[in-house]
Design a protein around this motif. Structure first.
Motif, PDB file in Angstrom:
ATOM      1  N   PHE A 110       1.733   9.281  -5.755  1.00  0.00           N
ATOM      2  CA  PHE A 110       2.020  10.682  -5.444  1.00  0.00           C
ATOM      3  C   PHE A 110       3.038  11.247  -6.418  1.00  0.00           C
ATOM      4  O   PHE A 110       2.879  12.364  -6.936  1.00  0.00           O
ATOM      5  N   VAL A 111       4.087  10.478  -6.682  1.00  0.00           N
ATOM      6  CA  VAL A 111       5.127  10.928  -7.609  1.00  0.00           C
ATOM      7  C   VAL A 111       4.540  11.157  -9.000  1.00  0.00           C
ATOM      8  O   VAL A 111       4.845  12.149  -9.664  1.00  0.00           O
ATOM      9  N   ALA A 112       3.685  10.241  -9.449  1.00  0.00           N
ATOM     10  CA  ALA A 112       3.073  10.373 -10.777  1.00  0.00           C
ATOM     11  C   ALA A 112       2.201  11.614 -10.866  1.00  0.00           C
ATOM     12  O   ALA A 112       2.108  12.243 -11.927  1.00  0.00           O
ATOM     13  N   ALA A 113       1.548  11.988  -9.778  1.00  0.00           N
ATOM     14  CA  ALA A 113       0.637  13.129  -9.792  1.00  0.00           C
ATOM     15  C   ALA A 113       1.366  14.467  -9.775  1.00  0.00           C
ATOM     16  O   ALA A 113       0.935  15.421 -10.428  1.00  0.00           O
ATOM     17  N   GLY A 144       3.613  17.217 -16.515  1.00  0.00           N
ATOM     18  CA  GLY A 144       3.527  16.476 -17.754  1.00  0.00           C
ATOM     19  C   GLY A 144       2.341  16.934 -18.571  1.00  0.00           C
ATOM     20  O   GLY A 144       1.572  17.801 -18.135  1.00  0.00           O
ATOM     21  N   PRO A 145       2.159  16.386 -19.760  1.00  0.00           N
ATOM     22  CA  PRO A 145       1.039  16.795 -20.620  1.00  0.00           C
ATOM     23  C   PRO A 145      -0.321  16.611 -19.945  1.00  0.00           C
ATOM     24  O   PRO A 145      -1.206  17.460 -20.091  1.00  0.00           O
ATOM     25  N   PHE A 146      -0.514  15.496 -19.225  1.00  0.00           N
ATOM     26  CA  PHE A 146      -1.802  15.220 -18.588  1.00  0.00           C
ATOM     27  C   PHE A 146      -2.125  16.273 -17.538  1.00  0.00           C
ATOM     28  O   PHE A 146      -3.223  16.851 -17.525  1.00  0.00           O
ATOM     29  N   GLN A 147      -1.168  16.573 -16.664  1.00  0.00           N
ATOM     30  CA  GLN A 147      -1.390  17.569 -15.629  1.00  0.00           C
ATOM     31  C   GLN A 147      -1.593  18.956 -16.226  1.00  0.00           C
ATOM     32  O   GLN A 147      -2.447  19.727 -15.768  1.00  0.00           O
ATOM     33  N   THR A 148      -0.818  19.274 -17.269  1.00  0.00           N
ATOM     34  CA  THR A 148      -0.930  20.588 -17.894  1.00  0.00           C
ATOM     35  C   THR A 148      -2.291  20.778 -18.534  1.00  0.00           C
ATOM     36  O   THR A 148      -2.896  21.861 -18.440  1.00  0.00           O
ATOM     37  N   TYR A 149      -2.807  19.740 -19.178  1.00  0.00           N
ATOM     38  CA  TYR A 149      -4.142  19.849 -19.780  1.00  0.00           C
ATOM     39  C   TYR A 149      -5.197  20.092 -18.699  1.00  0.00           C
ATOM     40  O   TYR A 149      -6.097  20.925 -18.875  1.00  0.00           O
ATOM     41  N   VAL A 199       0.839  -1.198   0.000  1.00  0.00           N
ATOM     42  CA  VAL A 199       0.000   0.000   0.000  1.00  0.00           C
ATOM     43  C   VAL A 199       0.874   1.248   0.000  1.00  0.00           C
ATOM     44  O   VAL A 199       0.624   2.207  -0.754  1.00  0.00           O
ATOM     45  N   ILE A 200       1.903   1.248   0.853  1.00  0.00           N
ATOM     46  CA  ILE A 200       2.808   2.400   0.920  1.00  0.00           C
ATOM     47  C   ILE A 200       3.547   2.584  -0.399  1.00  0.00           C
ATOM     48  O   ILE A 200       3.703   3.715  -0.900  1.00  0.00           O
ATOM     49  N   LEU A 201       3.991   1.484  -0.991  1.00  0.00           N
ATOM     50  CA  LEU A 201       4.712   1.558  -2.265  1.00  0.00           C
ATOM     51  C   LEU A 201       3.815   2.119  -3.359  1.00  0.00           C
ATOM     52  O   LEU A 201       4.217   3.014  -4.122  1.00  0.00           O
ATOM     53  N   GLY A 202       2.589   1.608  -3.459  1.00  0.00           N
ATOM     54  CA  GLY A 202       1.660   2.107  -4.469  1.00  0.00           C
ATOM     55  C   GLY A 202       1.319   3.569  -4.263  1.00  0.00           C
ATOM     56  O   GLY A 202       1.269   4.355  -5.225  1.00  0.00           O
ATOM     57  N   ALA A 254      -5.634   5.557  -6.221  1.00  0.00           N
ATOM     58  CA  ALA A 254      -6.323   6.418  -5.257  1.00  0.00           C
ATOM     59  C   ALA A 254      -5.468   7.630  -4.913  1.00  0.00           C
ATOM     60  O   ALA A 254      -5.952   8.778  -4.904  1.00  0.00           O
ATOM     61  N   THR A 255      -4.184   7.399  -4.665  1.00  0.00           N
ATOM     62  CA  THR A 255      -3.295   8.508  -4.321  1.00  0.00           C
ATOM     63  C   THR A 255      -3.088   9.439  -5.500  1.00  0.00           C
ATOM     64  O   THR A 255      -3.112  10.677  -5.349  1.00  0.00           O
ATOM     65  N   MET A 256      -2.894   8.884  -6.690  1.00  0.00           N
ATOM     66  CA  MET A 256      -2.681   9.721  -7.865  1.00  0.00           C
ATOM     67  C   MET A 256      -3.896  10.591  -8.153  1.00  0.00           C
ATOM     68  O   MET A 256      -3.768  11.789  -8.433  1.00  0.00           O
TER      69      MET A 256
END
Length: 208
Positions: A13-16, A20-25, A5-8, A153-155
């Motif tokens: 969190f790092v991915a969010a 990147g293009p997804f966040q910028t959009y 759970v902690i690893l995921g 969930a975290t992302m």
């Protein structure tokens, strides 16, 4: 199960938080259409990652370079299309109450397309998340499910939280809102040009 759970959650969190293009959009959509209309877009990875995960885990151990080249080129073109739309909104910017708003479903679909055409999820799943998920599943299916659930969930929650300050920028007046939309248009264009450059540079004989 807790380590999975902690690893995921950590990778989510790092991915969010990585730009990147997804966040910028999503930021551009929040500035133009508001948080309520944009929030469904944070769920886009739940749609777009299904074919990515299947491709990486069930068909390939890693995505072949030609596929990444095609994705970069297609993603670059689509990001430039989104940048054009953001620039158009910048030139004709009106207060949020007066301007037309995109439907939540449109935001979700566009965000999913951005993510599918972005090579980063393919790289992440083939090099990091895929092996982690497979190992966790081999240990126990519940571990794999826990890792996957905590990652998404975290992302999703972190991405939604990041959009809140940008939604507040819309209340600071049309000048601030228009400026932020202009910045998002430049950022989208920059990401689009970078992906086109990366796609061309990775072609045989395409070193720039």
């Amino acid at each position: 199960m807790l380590p999975h759970v902690i690893l995921g959650a950590t990778y989510g969190f790092v991915a969010a938080v990585q730009p990147g293009p997804f966040q910028t959009y999503l930021v551009s959509s929040t500035l133009s259409h508001g948080l309520r209309r944009t929030l469904p877009g944070v769920l886009a990875p739940l749609m777009s990652d299904v074919p990515i995960v299947l491709l990486v885990l069930l068909v390939l151990t890693r995505v072949p370079p030609p596929a990444l080249q095609v994705l970069r080129l297609a993603g670059g073109v689509f990001l430039l299309y989104l940048a054009h739309g953001a620039f158009t909104r910048f030139r004709t910017y009106r207060s949020p109450a007066a301007g037309p708003s995109a439907q939540p479903a449109q935001t979700l679909i566009k965000a999913a397309v951005v993510n599918v055409l972005n090579p980063n999820p393919y790289i992440s799943w083939s090099l990091v998340l895929g092996p982690l998920l497979l190992q966790a599943w081999r240990d126990a299916p519940a571990y794999g499910i826990a890792l996957l659930a905590s990652f998404y969930a975290t992302m999703i929650l972190t991405t939604a939280a990041i959009l809140i300050p940008f939604a507040g920028a819309r209340t600071l007046g049309p000048r601030v809102g228009r400026t932020m939309v202009g910045i998002s248009a430049v950022a989208l264009a920059a990401f689009g040009l970078y992906q086109l450059w990366a796609g061309v540079a990775s072609l045989p004989g395409g070193d720039l």
